[in-house]
Enzyme design. Sequence first.
Site, short mmCIF file in Angstrom:
data_model
loop_
_atom_site.label_atom_id
_atom_site.label_comp_id
_atom_site.label_asym_id
_atom_site.label_seq_id
_atom_site.Cartn_x
_atom_site.Cartn_y
_atom_site.Cartn_z
N SER D 125 0.83 -1.20 0.00
CA SER D 125 0.00 0.00 0.00
C SER D 125 0.87 1.25 0.00
O SER D 125 1.73 1.41 0.86
CB SER D 125 -0.89 0.01 1.24
OG SER D 125 -1.50 1.27 1.38
N HIS D 157 -1.34 20.10 1.18
CA HIS D 157 -0.07 19.67 1.75
C HIS D 157 0.86 20.86 1.96
O HIS D 157 0.60 21.95 1.46
CB HIS D 157 0.62 18.63 0.85
CG HIS D 157 -0.01 17.27 0.91
ND1 HIS D 157 -1.05 16.90 0.09
CD2 HIS D 157 0.23 16.20 1.73
CE1 HIS D 157 -1.41 15.65 0.38
NE2 HIS D 157 -0.65 15.20 1.37
N LYS D 161 5.85 20.40 -1.14
CA LYS D 161 5.46 19.20 -1.89
C LYS D 161 5.13 19.66 -3.30
O LYS D 161 4.10 20.30 -3.54
CB LYS D 161 4.24 18.54 -1.24
CG LYS D 161 3.85 17.23 -1.90
CD LYS D 161 2.67 16.58 -1.16
CE LYS D 161 2.21 15.32 -1.83
NZ LYS D 161 3.14 14.19 -1.71
N THR D 167 -1.67 9.89 -3.34
CA THR D 167 -2.89 9.36 -2.76
C THR D 167 -4.12 9.94 -3.46
O THR D 167 -5.09 9.22 -3.74
CB THR D 167 -2.93 9.71 -1.26
OG1 THR D 167 -1.81 9.08 -0.63
CG2 THR D 167 -4.21 9.22 -0.61
#
Lengths: 257, 257, 257, 257
Positions: D125, D157, D161, D167
């Site tokens: 995962s 975020h 980033k 995700t």
Amino acid sequence: MSISIGLLGFGKTGSLVAQELVKDSEIQLKWVGRRVIQPNLKFASHALGHYEGFAPFVAASEIDENFIKSNPVDLIIDFSVGASSKLYQMFANQGVKIVSAISKYSDAELLNLSKASASSAILSSPNITLGINWLLVASKLLKQMIPHADVEIVEEHFRDKKEISGTAIKIAEHLNLENNKHINSIRVGGIVGKHEVIFGLPFQTIRLTHESISLSAFGTGAIVAAKWLVHKDNGLYRMESMFYEKFIQHINTLVTQ
Amino acid sequence: MSISIGLLGFGKTGSLVAQELVKDSEIQLKWVGRRVIQPNLKFASHALGHYEGFAPFVAASEIDENFIKSNPVDLIIDFSVGASSKLYQMFANQGVKIVSAISKYSDAELLNLSKASASSAILSSPNITLGINWLLVASKLLKQMIPHADVEIVEEHFRDKKEISGTAIKIAEHLNLENNKHINSIRVGGIVGKHEVIFGLPFQTIRLTHESISLSAFGTGAIVAAKWLVHKDNGLYRMESMFYEKFIQHINTLVTQ
Amino acid sequence: MSISIGLLGFGKTGSLVAQELVKDSEIQLKWVGRRVIQPNLKFASHALGHYEGFAPFVAASEIDENFIKSNPVDLIIDFSVGASSKLYQMFANQGVKIVSAISKYSDAELLNLSKASASSAILSSPNITLGINWLLVASKLLKQMIPHADVEIVEEHFRDKKEISGTAIKIAEHLNLENNKHINSIRVGGIVGKHEVIFGLPFQTIRLTHESISLSAFGTGAIVAAKWLVHKDNGLYRMESMFYEKFIQHINTLVTQ
Amino acid sequence: MSISIGLLGFGKTGSLVAQELVKDSEIQLKWVGRRVIQPNLKFASHALGHYEGFAPFVAASEIDENFIKSNPVDLIIDFSVGASSKLYQMFANQGVKIVSAISKYSDAELLNLSKASASSAILSSPNITLGINWLLVASKLLKQMIPHADVEIVEEHFRDKKEISGTAIKIAEHLNLENNKHINSIRVGGIVGKHEVIFGLPFQTIRLTHESISLSAFGTGAIVAAKWLVHKDNGLYRMESMFYEKFIQHINTLVTQ
């Protein structure tokens, strides 16, 4: 004291605004200008669900100097279209003040406002809700106090709103952000309108969020603007002007406490 | 210009604050007062992961007039306990300014602050983060501009925080709300800290939300407070004072634009 | 296939539901039961702004076996009052299915539902919106998967809603929470209705949030319930039954992918 | 029953995961694989602040068949890098199960997982938190139940980033959304990680929101995955598999209630 008002525009938003005007005890809605008049519906009051007939409709084409002289008002609230600005000089000459909530003006129309404001007090705001204007002022102040913060704007609206929110663009301009990089537009379902300004610092975030529940919020804003504008001298005002003035007034009270 | 600083307190929050102080190029962390000194850990810098030894620890019991005279600083930042306020008069007499971030003072301790502030500039704030103080000022101004709005406070914290957030209580006092009726406390999991003030009008809502990501936010706030306080005359200041002053300063710029 | 429907209730919510029923191409609104009939308004369609006259109003007192025999429908949607449940046995005897969206029933009235469900399929839900029912089912599943999480419910509604949201109470029951400890009620302005379930773990939070924009959402839910119920056997169903069934159906598809 | 575990990786996330493993009474952390071993730091326990020495570090280059035979574990938890997958066949041959939380694998590496899963149970995962996996499953189910809803993803975020959240991309794939049109990425300050899926219907919205407070959430997820995987047969599992299985299990209980 009561303020007598003529309303221009009776569309989706205009009719909700009329409803708010009628509910306010310090305001008298004298007449409502409308593009076309239906012969069997003579009074805005009837369209708003009142039994008594008041606030007669008047066709836009009939609003001229004679009409204003025989149907005088203190102030015009304009929720119609940009083209109505061609009447502003005439209103101004008659000593009538103007609150314009038109969302988009052409350059030529803006000139109409600017010229007429030499003879009267005119307030113009593309989004006249209290919440959005507070958001504009408060986020601008916050930006100046924490200039190193990252700032992002999120605006959510109903699916069929194709373009970026004009209000979000205005917020971005106020905050000196590049629009196309910092506005995030969400389009889903039937959301009336939500604007959020996010300030990010390394260890904390601050969010200012305005959510519209109903277009009647434009009525509340127009009323507050009207009550403020009747005491103002000639000139062209923005809705933010009122907020800055009130901010200063209250801040000074607070500081001396 | 560089500001030389003595820090009181090196607990969970104090050590994060020290980390921020060390990172700031305009600040020199001279020493760190701590209840107990571990013999094999002489420098705060080591505890913060630096190789060089600087910012020596000093036992609270050794901080007296002689110590200050031989280890002079411009300003003390206090993240220790209320009892440290008994040192404030001595600091003030030496011309040292004080930023206190103590969350709760007894009445006797408050008297220490008040007396010492006759001889120096002291700023005291139970929650010295920028975000919370902005929330305080901005929500108070909003309340005064839309006094008819309903106001509710929601505060979310980690499960083990038993009492109502002191910050939420302070916000409620600022807004003249009855605390026990308008503060809604949510306790779940590991939430660091979130405060939201909701203003409800019939057709719209405005939310001001502050979310803490890390206790290091107290360091950022203390630094901003310190840099402001070094230019101030004797007196007792609240963190809001700084915000009101900056608000006025920026508003005046904006209005004249 | 088209479903013929009789609607009970034409109040604020009932009329919005009628509007949704009329818009759905797979549904035929046959008639609308109403406490009192106004002589000059014979058709629900007129009240909904349509020119054609259809969906006639019928006085509640006239809805009996004869009426149903001469005005047959597949299904009744009930947005009236608990007392209408005295008609359910008669509907059931005629093979008519029932979707009840009554928010509160007395014990005696609940017995009416239970008895009638021996002869027909009845679905009863105090909040028949899709979103709330999904919230119920999804939060119950989440609770069972992370039983150690802290759970809090926040519900926001318009200022004049005095009591705790019945939907929030139902969610709390579903999650085996003590209502009076874990429901946080916010009352401000004109918020239509918002329910949030917060799950807190030490290092993360999960929030499930449902926000109502308009009471028309009850219409959407009633329609989905009706289309599901017409294929069901006799019995008393809850709105969650449908959701559980659909969940299982979809989960099995997903797992075999 | 206690599960003995070998951990691969001791970076920022890996060390937080180790901390969670050590706290769990049903788990024994046997050793920690790390690229490079510092001569004066032999035990992970010391790096985690414990006085006792346990969970020794082992250099990645020394983890081979002999090492595993003399340091047997039930299960490997992998928070290192994709290249470690070259060890998986060897682990599998020794009967060791594997929980991989590597966020990105090359195609060649994916093949390593797939081959090794013929001889052992492997769960892989890229985001092993409970919250995100629940979000994946719950939003997929909701999408299937209200297929006509508009769906948007918002991910927030920390400023640095640069790329879109992996995700969020995975959620979009799960929901059959075009990534580049429906993911809205907000980058401000120090936000750890927030993912929101918004479902919009004409009269209501549903939001599923997951917020990370700390990277330790990966530890909680890895532990739950490990406890589930030890009972599983050979094969390659996704974290969602566990959620689907638990959903079905609980739904069946609920429905029969």
